[in-house]
Each structure stands twice: as structure tokens, then as C-alpha cells.
Design a protein around this motif. Sequence first.
Motif, PDB file in Angstrom:
ATOM      1  N   THR A  59       5.519  10.703  -6.509  1.00  0.00           N
ATOM      2  CA  THR A  59       4.861  11.942  -6.121  1.00  0.00           C
ATOM      3  C   THR A  59       3.348  11.824  -6.163  1.00  0.00           C
ATOM      4  OG1 THR A  59       5.006  12.732  -8.402  1.00  0.00           O
ATOM      5  CG2 THR A  59       6.787  13.337  -6.915  1.00  0.00           C
ATOM      6  N   ASN A  60       2.836  10.768  -6.779  1.00  0.00           N
ATOM      7  CA  ASN A  60       1.401  10.551  -6.889  1.00  0.00           C
ATOM      8  C   ASN A  60       1.110   9.126  -6.437  1.00  0.00           C
ATOM      9  OD1 ASN A  60      -0.889   9.317  -8.631  1.00  0.00           O
ATOM     10  ND2 ASN A  60      -1.304  11.518  -8.725  1.00  0.00           N
ATOM     11  N   LEU A  61       0.063   8.958  -5.626  1.00  0.00           N
ATOM     12  CA  LEU A  61      -0.229   7.656  -5.049  1.00  0.00           C
ATOM     13  C   LEU A  61      -0.539   6.620  -6.125  1.00  0.00           C
ATOM     14  CD1 LEU A  61      -0.545   6.070  -2.449  1.00  0.00           C
ATOM     15  CD2 LEU A  61      -2.901   6.875  -2.297  1.00  0.00           C
ATOM     16  N   ALA A  62      -1.289   7.014  -7.149  1.00  0.00           N
ATOM     17  CA  ALA A  62      -1.595   6.073  -8.223  1.00  0.00           C
ATOM     18  C   ALA A  62      -0.335   5.667  -8.975  1.00  0.00           C
ATOM     19  CB  ALA A  62      -2.610   6.682  -9.186  1.00  0.00           C
ATOM     20  N   GLU A  63       0.601   6.606  -9.138  1.00  0.00           N
ATOM     21  CA  GLU A  63       1.849   6.288  -9.822  1.00  0.00           C
ATOM     22  C   GLU A  63       2.634   5.239  -9.035  1.00  0.00           C
ATOM     23  OE1 GLU A  63       2.682   7.510 -12.718  1.00  0.00           O
ATOM     24  OE2 GLU A  63       1.304   9.197 -12.955  1.00  0.00           O
ATOM     25  N   SER A  64       2.535   5.255  -7.721  1.00  0.00           N
ATOM     26  CA  SER A  64       3.184   4.220  -6.918  1.00  0.00           C
ATOM     27  C   SER A  64       2.485   2.877  -7.087  1.00  0.00           C
ATOM     28  CB  SER A  64       3.186   4.622  -5.441  1.00  0.00           C
ATOM     29  OG  SER A  64       4.072   5.683  -5.189  1.00  0.00           O
ATOM     30  N   LEU A  65       1.169   2.894  -7.089  1.00  0.00           N
ATOM     31  CA  LEU A  65       0.413   1.648  -7.194  1.00  0.00           C
ATOM     32  C   LEU A  65       0.687   0.917  -8.493  1.00  0.00           C
ATOM     33  CD1 LEU A  65      -3.001   2.727  -5.664  1.00  0.00           C
ATOM     34  CD2 LEU A  65      -1.534   0.907  -4.813  1.00  0.00           C
ATOM     35  N   GLN A  66       0.951   1.649  -9.569  1.00  0.00           N
ATOM     36  CA  GLN A  66       1.161   0.995 -10.856  1.00  0.00           C
ATOM     37  C   GLN A  66       2.426   0.142 -10.876  1.00  0.00           C
ATOM     38  OE1 GLN A  66       2.003   3.569 -14.168  1.00  0.00           O
ATOM     39  NE2 GLN A  66       3.370   4.867 -12.972  1.00  0.00           N
ATOM     40  N   ARG A  67       3.310   0.297  -9.883  1.00  0.00           N
ATOM     41  CA  ARG A  67       4.522  -0.522  -9.828  1.00  0.00           C
ATOM     42  C   ARG A  67       4.220  -1.940  -9.350  1.00  0.00           C
ATOM     43  NH1 ARG A  67       6.731   3.395 -12.747  1.00  0.00           N
ATOM     44  NH2 ARG A  67       6.793   5.385 -11.647  1.00  0.00           N
ATOM     45  N   ILE A  68       3.030  -2.170  -8.801  1.00  0.00           N
ATOM     46  CA  ILE A  68       2.651  -3.485  -8.306  1.00  0.00           C
ATOM     47  C   ILE A  68       2.192  -4.353  -9.466  1.00  0.00           C
ATOM     48  CG2 ILE A  68       0.930  -4.716  -6.914  1.00  0.00           C
ATOM     49  CD1 ILE A  68       1.035  -2.478  -4.911  1.00  0.00           C
ATOM     50  N   ALA A  69       2.599  -5.616  -9.458  1.00  0.00           N
ATOM     51  CA  ALA A  69       2.181  -6.547 -10.505  1.00  0.00           C
ATOM     52  C   ALA A  69       0.662  -6.637 -10.557  1.00  0.00           C
ATOM     53  CB  ALA A  69       2.781  -7.927 -10.247  1.00  0.00           C
ATOM     54  N   GLY A  70       0.103  -6.531 -11.760  1.00  0.00           N
ATOM     55  CA  GLY A  70      -1.339  -6.642 -11.940  1.00  0.00           C
ATOM     56  C   GLY A  70      -2.092  -5.361 -11.770  1.00  0.00           C
TER      57      GLY A  70
END
Length: 921
Positions: free
Chosen positions: A74-85
Motif C-alpha cells: 500500500t506504500n511505495l517505500a514498503e514495496s522497495l524494502q523487499r528488494i535486497a540491499g
Amino acid sequence: MKNKTFKFNTIYCAMLVAASVGVQAEEAPATEEVEVIQVKGIRSALTKSAETKRYSNGVVDAITAEDIGKLPDTNLAESLQRIAGVSIDRANNEGNKVTVRGFGPEFNMVTLNGRQMPNSSALQSAGVSRSFNFREIAAESVSGVNVYKTGNAEITSGGIGATIDINTARPFDYDGFTAFITGKGIYDTSVEKGDSVTPEISGMISQTFADDKVGFLLSLSHAERDSHADVVGTDGWVRNRSRDNVDLSGIDTSRNPEQAIWTPWTAKTEHFDTERTRQNAQAVLQFQPINSVVATLDYTLSRLEETSYTNRSAFWFDNPSGTANANGTLWNPRDQDDELNFWAWEYYQQKENDSIGFNIEWQATDTLSFEVDIHDSTSKSNPDGQTAETLANLKNPSGSVALIGADFVGDIPSIIVDDSNVPGGAYNKDNIVSDLYQKRGYSMDNNIKQYRVAGTWENLSIDSSLTRINFGVMNTDYSVDTRLSEVFSFVDVPLTDLDLGFIPLGNTADQFPGANQLFPYISQYDVNQFIDIVKSEGKFAEPNIKTNGVNEETFAAYVSFDFDTEFHDMPVKMNVGVRYEDTDVTAYSVQNGIIAMNYRHAQELRPVYNDTATSEELTGSYTRILPNFDFNISVTDELMARFSYGRTLSRAGISAMFPATNVNARPGGPFNASQGNPNLLPITSDNFDLSFEWYSDDGSFASVGYFKKFVENFIGAGTENRTINDVNGQPLTDPSVNPRPGCPDSSDTPNPACLGQASDPEITWEVATPDNLQNREVDGWEFNAQYMFADSGFGVVANYTIVDSDESFDPYNFDQTIALTGLSDSGNLVAFYENYGFQARLAYNWRDEFLLALGNEPTFTEAYGQLDMSLSYDINDTVTVSLDGINLTDETVRRFGRFEEQLLSAEQYGPRFTFGVSAKF
């Protein structure tokens, strides 16, 4: 405080995956015919992301929307945190800024469709950040995000950690008519004031006309959110203040030979209530007059309005006694004959972001193509100059409370108040008087004008390994203008008409052990009502105005070459490029001159300004060459090895370049001052990456990568002790050392006797000026795996990142002015199921302890893990219902100073759920 470790949650989530796969295996009969299911949703998005990673030059990770208007979180940053690093920092229980490979938000470049976007802040404390705040854009309007972790000549510079490119939809992306609409209800379990359920609606419509030669797309979103936070802590720790009454015998002199001590400014418990409205819109018109030309005109808008109301019970340690522990922390401060403080705050933010852009792509010949991109984008905060911060404090009469104190042990302190000598108690309105108020209006205008002309030549010859030449130029005109209006005043006004009350602490911060030992009550009153009383009494002072700005113009040119060849029958791809950049900087400040320092209050030494504003302007410039080399070899059809080298840069923070001199003093010290430096050089990094990657046809992959960064010109605060002159060219002096009769005088009109005079001692200021001071080395490992369990519908994603630096923060090195903020290990574990229209995902994200900020004293954030989930069901091909849960286990955030016992803030937010219904056409 809940302290679940990453290891425990990793095992827990892995067990869930294993159990789910086992259940599926048991339920599926061996003789059942295989049903052909179209791959879409979670699996499709993950497969596309894996393809982006596999076929990109350098190290690139991606997020792809699962469907129209459906990013994984639901939040763009929350999606980004799933990426390694990639890890995030949270504000108000949602992601807002990202750290990549240990480099914080200021070291990462965020672009929207390849364009650098402006950012503004409505609060002075937030400074001027170049980094885009992800909470300002709705996730539904994003079709994908690419994270470029290695340098590339074609990519906009500015990110040492990464360049993060957010992609939005275009009408030519779809075949004819396409639309979706989503309605959601956000249920925030923390809400105490406002609505527990708030609406969010978004939609998009896209259509092509005239035999698909013309296309138009419109996307809109509107979201409201009310929330609450409990905060316990202090306003900071200060070194070597009030040593006279402190027992130093317990200090471990082997670690702390100077016997330095740290005392807290305050102890506080507060309620933080926030209401926010966010609106996004994008209109895109595309036109293809002939097959070789596509023109795109787009307009992007975002609006954010947020108001936070804070009420706080606290006290201030003026001259505490107590015992220092082995580190030197005064863990049990006590003050005799003191008072309680009852604060009220209002924070107001209004942000308006607008971007208009034009892009044209022209396939000039079979081998030569060109692209022109132009945009003018502006971010304005509090554009009408409205007050950004209003605060007031009430108190008991000075010396009326027998004893105040706090024991800083455990996660939160135990509060001690002895008000037995106050008739009716310290919380009785009859025993409360006015103290002070402050208003800050902070407006900012950040504008970026950017043009880019790019070309590509394709080599159609089959006898050459050179396949492509890319070239282009770019010009970026970046400007920031800020205006600070500030007034601070101690006042004595009647409180008869003030609606003042107290509420019991209740379940405040009850996820922390010891919450029952905080203040028994939280004060309740409206800060604006108090300001109205001050005005009605004729005691409202005129604000001091400061104006600062920076203009930065960068010209860039680049060329790169792509090669396809073979080595021992193994396909090899290479990209070699170089980028040239030339930057000119002009910074200005406009402010009134200081007449003298005014001894106005026992805790206040305030500068008195004249009525004449003067302007100061400084300039700087630099040129940089940024080469890159990417190499990958397909050892087998599934196994790939990759090596990348690239030089990247991050430019100095805007606030660090303002030439104005700012002073901050208290009677007896400390005497701090700061001045900007527009001649700062950019921070540059030579980056090396080596990775091995395995890919399967079904979207499964695994990779291990090592990275090394050699970073030059880290910016820190160089300090010098010197005098600062007044408007007459004479050093400022301290009138509080030998105060004259009648001083301090808290009158709004300065008492001449309380102003610094030539006979008073000269003040030696510790002046901090940012400078390029040190070089650093950062390295780390990224482990990444994604696996689809055949046609079962189950899958798992796991990654872990280890980051290290050649120099860590030393708590006993008081001269350390540089430290890498955001450096921490991080990991993710995601289990999902998708079949027969049903999607389920359980995601756990963990981040280790990290340094959030380094000022006069550091701020650390403790290790944090959060469990989220999402469920959805396709009722039919058109309608989908969904349920998302954020922070399911009610995790808390704790920040501390130089040592863990030096609590700064312990924050509790609660879980949040979103119920949604969407339709696509």
C-alpha cells in the motif's frame, strides 16, 4: 518492548511456507489432471522483476505491479524494502525514505520516469532534502520501479547508493480501452482522535483513438488517514553539562578516560495525533503521427496536507544530581524544587508538487533513433507562508514541586514526581501558569528545469561485436528558496479562559515494560487558543525573518558502447560508458544583523537583531568524469556471472550550502554556531560489483553478490572556536556571566541593561562549517533467492544484505564529525500463494540497528522487524476484494543516543488494516 529477533521470525515464516506446501501436496490427488492457468498477479510480477534483473546492464533490481493499479504494498517505500540491499526509515508507522546498501536517503537519487524530481519540506527540522519522500505518491499510480545499484553513463547522477526510477503508466502501454477503480477503507487501530476508518479511492482510465495513433490516460487518487502515536523519551542528551552534583566514581576510565558525562534535557510522555489528506493525479496525452514518431505530453500533480497535534507532560532538568554509570550516562537525574511542564504543539504541512513534461521519440532510420525530454517541476511547501510549527508550554510555579527525576533503565524511563508540597497537586489547573510560546513559518520552493537529448545508433552488421552506441546531453537547473519566520518568547498571561484538562495515561506505550511508571496524566489544551490569549494580552512578538537559497546548474554529456560477443562459446555482454558533468553553485542568505546577545531568561540567551536585512552570496563549482564498465557472461543457459565498475556521486545537502551564520546559546553555554559552505565538492564513489546469478524459466532465481565502494569527500562538520562580530564589527559578549540588576528580564522589549556590552566577557563560539573531510570504504554481500513451487501456486522470496565500513562510530571519540548514516544489515522473507483467483502473502522485513543522524550527539535506531500480510480474491474477471495488514504484531520503534540507555524516543503505533474492492475493465 517486543524484541523478536530476525532469526526467530525467519524460522517462523519458513515454517509457514513449509507447512503450506505440505498441505498443498497432501490435498492434490496424484491422478488429478493439470489445469492450465494463466500466470498473472504475484508470480507474473516476480517473473518480470527477475527478467529485468537478468537482462540489465549492471546490477538492477525491480518491482513490477501485479496488475493494473496494484503494486505489492500500500506504500511505495514498503514495496522497495523487499528488494535486497534496500531498507527504509519509517515515520508515523509508514515508510517514507530509503537506504540502499547502507547509504541513507541523501545518498540516493529518485527519478520519476527518468526525470529528477524536486522535494520540499514544511518543517525546518527536516532540512532541505534532495531525496523524494515516497509517502507523497500513491502506489496505485505506479507501474514499476527500477533500482540501479551500479553506475551507468545514461542514468541521471546523484545516487551513490542507487538511482531509483519510478515508472508510471502511459496510454500506449495498453491495448485500447483500459480502466480500473479501487475503493479502500483504512482501519488504524491506534486512532484516539479522528476517524478509525478513513477512505482511499483511486482509479485510472486509458483509451486510444484514431487507429491507436492518439492515446489519453488519466489517473486520480484521494486518500485520508488519521493516526495516533505514543512517544516516550527526552529532547536530547548533552555532554558535560551540570557536573557539580554528579557522582563520577562508577565511570569506566579505561573506556572514558576524560570522565565525560551525559545528562538528559528532559523526560517526556506525549500523545501525537495526526490527520492527513493526500491527492495524486496524472494526465498523459500520446500522439503517433507516423510510425517512427511518438510524442508524449504529461502532467503530474500531488497534494499533501497534514496536521499533527501533540500534548505532552514533561519536566526539564536544569541542574540535576545523580550517578553516572560506566559509560558516563547520568541514568538517575534528580532536581530539587522544580516544576512540571505541559506542552502543546501543532505541526502543519502543506505540499504542492507539479510537473509538466514533454517527450518525443523518433526512429530516424533503421539504425538511428533520438529522444528529447523536457520537464519543469516544482515542489512547494506551505506556499502561502502558513505557520509550520506552533508550540506553547505551561508549568507549575518555579520551585513548587519538591522533586523531579527519572531512572533511565530498561526500554523507557521510570518517572519520579514528588508534588506532595503542592496543595491540590501539580496537575491542578490552579497550580499552573504560562511559560512560553514559539511559532515557526517555514516555506520552501524547489524547482527543477531539465532537458535531455539522447540518441542510439544500432549496428546491424553481423560481423561486429559492437551492437549499439548511446549518446546524449542533459542540463539540469536546480533551485531552492526558503523563508523562515520565527518568534520565541517567554510570556506571563492569565489562563482563566484556557480550556485546560488532563486525561489518565491509560494504555499509553503499553507495549513497553514499565509503562505504568510514566506520568499519570497527559495534559490537554489547544495551542492556538493559548496563542490567541497571548495576542489578546498584547504580548505577541514580531517574528524574525531569514531567507536562504541555492541555485545549482549542471551540464552533462555521455556516451556508452554495448558489445555482444562470445568467450569459449559462452555469450558475453559488455557496456562501456563515460559521463561528463560540470556544476555551478550560487548560494545566498538574507537576514538581519545581530546587535547583541540578550540575557532574557535563566535558560535563554537570545540574539537581538536590527531592522536592516543584509544579503550574503557565495559561489562554487566543480567538474567530474564518471566512467562505467559492465560485463556479464552466461556460463550456461541458467548461470550468469556479472562484474561492474562505475563511478557515482552524491551532491552536498542544500542546507549545508546556505552561507548564513546561525547562533544558538544558553547562559553558561554551550555556545554553538553554524555557517554553510556552497563550495562543497560532491561525494564520489568508485563502485565494484561481482555477482553470480542462477535463473529458471518459471521465474525462480538465486544470486549472491559482493560490492565494494571507495568513497571520497565525505562531508562532515569542521569546527573552530572563534568570536562572532555584531553589526558594528565588535565581538558578541555574554551578559549572563556577571548579570546587572534587573537581569534577566523576560520583557518582549529588550532591557538595555541585559544586553551584552563591551565590558562583558567575549563569547567563544564553537562554529561548525561543513567541509569535505574524509574518505571511506564500504563493502557488503547480497544474498537473494526467489522460488516458485512448480504449479502449486506457492512461492517464497528471501534475501539478506550484509553491509560494513572501514570505520564505525566510536562513542568515545568526541571529535568524530563524520559517520555513515543508515549503515545496517537487513533481510526479507516473503511467502505467498496464488491460485484459482486467490492471492495470499505474508512478508517479514527486518533491519538491524543503524545510525540515523549525527549532530552534536548521535541518534541511533534499534533493530526493527515488521510482519505484514495481504489477501485478495478475484470474484470474477472484473471485481477483486482485498485485505492488507501492516505491523501485525504491533512492533515498536526505539531510538537512542550515544549509548542504549540514552533513550531519545520510544514510539508505539499499532497495527493498520486496509479493506478494498477494485474493478478493472
